[in-house]
Design an enzyme around this catalytic site. Structure first.
Site, short mmCIF file in Angstrom:
data_model
loop_
_atom_site.label_atom_id
_atom_site.label_comp_id
_atom_site.label_asym_id
_atom_site.label_seq_id
_atom_site.Cartn_x
_atom_site.Cartn_y
_atom_site.Cartn_z
N LYS A 64 0.79 -1.15 -0.12
CA LYS A 64 -0.15 0.01 0.09
C LYS A 64 0.99 1.23 0.03
O LYS A 64 2.03 1.22 0.62
CB LYS A 64 -0.98 0.02 1.29
CG LYS A 64 -2.06 0.64 0.87
CD LYS A 64 -3.13 0.04 0.33
CE LYS A 64 -4.16 1.08 -0.01
NZ LYS A 64 -5.45 0.21 -0.82
N GLY A 169 -24.98 3.32 0.35
CA GLY A 169 -23.80 4.00 -0.31
C GLY A 169 -23.87 3.83 -1.85
O GLY A 169 -23.89 2.74 -2.38
N GLY A 171 -22.33 5.22 -4.23
CA GLY A 171 -21.06 5.76 -5.02
C GLY A 171 -20.67 4.82 -6.38
O GLY A 171 -21.56 4.38 -7.05
N ASN A 172 -19.53 4.88 -6.62
CA ASN A 172 -18.86 4.41 -7.91
C ASN A 172 -19.46 2.82 -8.09
O ASN A 172 -19.64 2.46 -8.95
CB ASN A 172 -17.39 4.46 -7.92
CG ASN A 172 -16.91 5.84 -8.03
OD1 ASN A 172 -17.57 6.59 -9.07
ND2 ASN A 172 -15.99 6.46 -7.47
N VAL A 173 -19.27 2.00 -6.79
CA VAL A 173 -19.56 0.80 -6.82
C VAL A 173 -21.07 0.53 -6.36
O VAL A 173 -21.56 -0.13 -7.44
CB VAL A 173 -18.69 0.06 -5.77
CG1 VAL A 173 -18.92 -1.59 -5.78
CG2 VAL A 173 -17.37 0.43 -6.21
P1 NAD Z 1 -17.41 6.36 -3.32
O1 NAD Z 1 -16.89 7.15 -2.60
O2 NAD Z 1 -17.59 6.35 -4.72
O3 NAD Z 1 -18.98 5.86 -2.75
C1 NAD Z 1 -19.24 6.10 -1.40
C2 NAD Z 1 -20.66 6.21 -1.40
O4 NAD Z 1 -21.08 6.20 0.04
C3 NAD Z 1 -20.84 7.84 -1.23
O5 NAD Z 1 -21.83 8.07 -2.37
C4 NAD Z 1 -20.80 8.47 -0.19
O6 NAD Z 1 -21.91 9.65 -0.05
C5 NAD Z 1 -21.77 7.35 0.56
N1 NAD Z 1 -21.62 7.44 2.10
C6 NAD Z 1 -20.68 7.60 2.91
N2 NAD Z 1 -20.97 7.61 3.91
C7 NAD Z 1 -22.32 6.83 4.22
C8 NAD Z 1 -23.19 6.42 5.26
N3 NAD Z 1 -22.75 6.36 6.52
N4 NAD Z 1 -24.41 5.94 4.78
C9 NAD Z 1 -24.58 5.84 3.51
N5 NAD Z 1 -23.83 6.09 2.56
C10 NAD Z 1 -22.67 6.88 2.89
O7 NAD Z 1 -16.64 4.99 -3.03
P2 NAD Z 1 -16.72 3.43 -4.02
O8 NAD Z 1 -15.40 3.45 -4.94
O9 NAD Z 1 -18.12 3.19 -4.34
O10 NAD Z 1 -16.31 2.41 -2.85
C11 NAD Z 1 -17.13 2.19 -1.92
C12 NAD Z 1 -16.77 1.04 -0.72
O11 NAD Z 1 -16.21 -0.01 -1.59
C13 NAD Z 1 -15.38 1.52 0.06
O12 NAD Z 1 -15.64 1.08 1.20
C14 NAD Z 1 -14.44 1.13 -0.74
O13 NAD Z 1 -13.33 1.09 -0.12
C15 NAD Z 1 -14.95 -0.23 -1.31
N6 NAD Z 1 -14.13 -0.76 -2.40
C16 NAD Z 1 -14.11 -0.07 -3.70
C17 NAD Z 1 -13.45 -0.38 -4.82
C18 NAD Z 1 -13.65 0.20 -6.18
O14 NAD Z 1 -13.11 -0.25 -6.90
N7 NAD Z 1 -13.96 1.45 -6.21
C19 NAD Z 1 -12.90 -1.76 -4.59
C20 NAD Z 1 -12.79 -2.41 -3.46
C21 NAD Z 1 -13.33 -1.68 -2.09
#
Ligand code: NAD
Length: 344
Positions: A64, A169, A171-173
């Site tokens: 990391k 949540g 977000g992107n995922v």
């Molecule tokens: P992101 O920042 O795009 O989305 C996260 C979303 O969660 C945001 O819309 C945010 O407003 C919302 N959020 C934050 N706190 C919240 C709460 N208490 N209740 C409800 N919603 C809340 O992140 P992402 O890339 O979608 O990743 C989401 C999770 O998946 C993270 O924990 C990340 O570490 C994990 N992850 C992501 C990837 C990836 O490819 N992007 C890979 C492995 C793990």
């Protein structure tokens, strides 16, 4: 850990294991209270990457990177950011390929391009530059596959048609998981702390609820796709869904929560197993012949087979899915350790 000659900030790389291959892990650009907190974060996250890649069967170790922003606002300043990314690239280069970086919280595929000016040991470049691009769609595909495997175990069919799924949540995922589940015929409850995500909820015909309501909703599946640490001694008692499977990293506040979930009869898909789609996609970029999205898709769907194996093993040994996943990861690390070839 080095102080960058251009930006003056600390750049940190933790290499936890190279037993299975180069230590791959994202570069986090974040503001920390002090450098010890930044080092601790890098160490903790690098260990998690070792297990994530091992359980996915990838020829990768765990590492990391951290760029320590001196204050929360400076990360947005273009000149400082470019300097810090170049400095981080110098640190990566010094390790001679034992660590390979990728995007993470606070960095993007554009930032990877900047880092690549200092070192070739970079993944997650844009598709335009021959890289594997945005990992999120692949992470979402892995999570969807994980949800289907859980449904098969609990309800006897992997089909999501007619299932009720609460997603926390968007977000992107999480946004992509929601779209895929809606398309597969599931009824959705969704929540996010960002009210702008309501538009996506409406377009999917999903019911918008507050985050605490999503956790305790009487649905078939609860999918945590926001931040970690959500499942603790108190919140697990409020869960009403028989399945918890989502993208969020470090969902359990402590390892003992895995047994509590078993006691409550809740099937929990270990986060580092189902959210490995992004890193699996990146690993294809490192294969001979270069990146191929079709191969990435096949490998990401393999998360389903791994998860079934973990659930079978957990049942046979009467342990939690977390314990079974860790046993699998440790076995794969031991296999690599006993091989003739050490990667470095
Ligand atoms: P992101 O920042 O795009 O989305 C996260 C979303 O969660 C945001 O819309 C945010 O407003 C919302 N959020 C934050 N706190 C919240 C709460 N208490 N209740 C409800 N919603 C809340 O992140 P992402 O890339 O979608 O990743 C989401 C999770 O998946 C993270 O924990 C990340 O570490 C994990 N992850 C992501 C990837 C990836 O490819 N992007 C890979 C492995 C793990």
């Amino acid at each position: 850990m080095r102080r960058g000659r251009r930006s003056g900030c600390f750049t940190i790389v933790a290499v936890h294991s190279t037993a299975r291959g180069p230590a791959l892990g994202g570069c986090r650009l974040w503001h920390y209270a002090d450098s010890r907190a930044a080092v601790r974060d890098a160490l903790r996250l690098s260990q998690a990457m070792t297990f994530k890649s091992a359980v996915a069967g990838l020829p990768l170790g765990g590492g990391k990177g951290v760029i320590m922003a001196p204050d929360p606002t400076v990360a947005g300043e273009r000149d400082w950011r470019t300097d810090a990314l170049r400095d981080f690239g110098d640190t990566v280069e010094l390790l001679g390929g034992s660590y390979v970086t990728a995007e993470d919280v606070g960095t993007s595929s554009r930032d990877m391009e900047t880092i690549s000016l200092s070192t070739p040991h970079v993944t997650g470049l844009s598709r335009r530059l021959g890289g594997s691009g945005d990992p999120s769609p692949w992470t979402a595909l892995g999570v969807q596959t994980g949800i289907e495997v859980c449904c098969e175990r609990v309800f006897g069919t992997p089909s999501l048609a007619g299932r009720t799924i609460a997603i926390s949540g968007l977000g992107n995922v999480g946004g992509r998981v929601a779209s895929a589940c809606a398309e597969a015929g599931a009824t959705l409850l969704v929540s996010d702390i960002d009210a702008r995500k309501r538009a996506l909820a409406e377009s999917l015909n999903a019911r918008w609820v507050e985050p605490h309501e999503a956790l305790s909703a009487p649905v078939d599946v609860f999918a945590p796709c926001a931040l970690g640490g959500l499942l603790d001694h108190e919140s697990v008692l409020r869960l009403a869904a028989p399945i918890v499977a989502g993208a969020a990293n470090n969902q359990l506040a402590g390892d003992e929560i895995a047994s509590l979930l078993v006691q409550r009869g809740i099937l929990w898909a270990p986060d580092f197993v189902v959210n490995a789609g992004g890193i699996i996609n990146i690993s294809v970029e490192l294969e001979e012949g270069g990146y191929d999205p079709r191969r990435a898709g096949e490998l990401v769907r393999g998360i389903g087979v791994t998860l079934q194996r973990i659930f079978d093993d957990a049942q046979a040994r009467a342990v939690s899915p977390l314990d079974a996943a860790m046993l699998l990861a440790r076995a794969r690390l031991a296999e690599a350790d006993s091989g003739d070839e050490e990667w470095i």
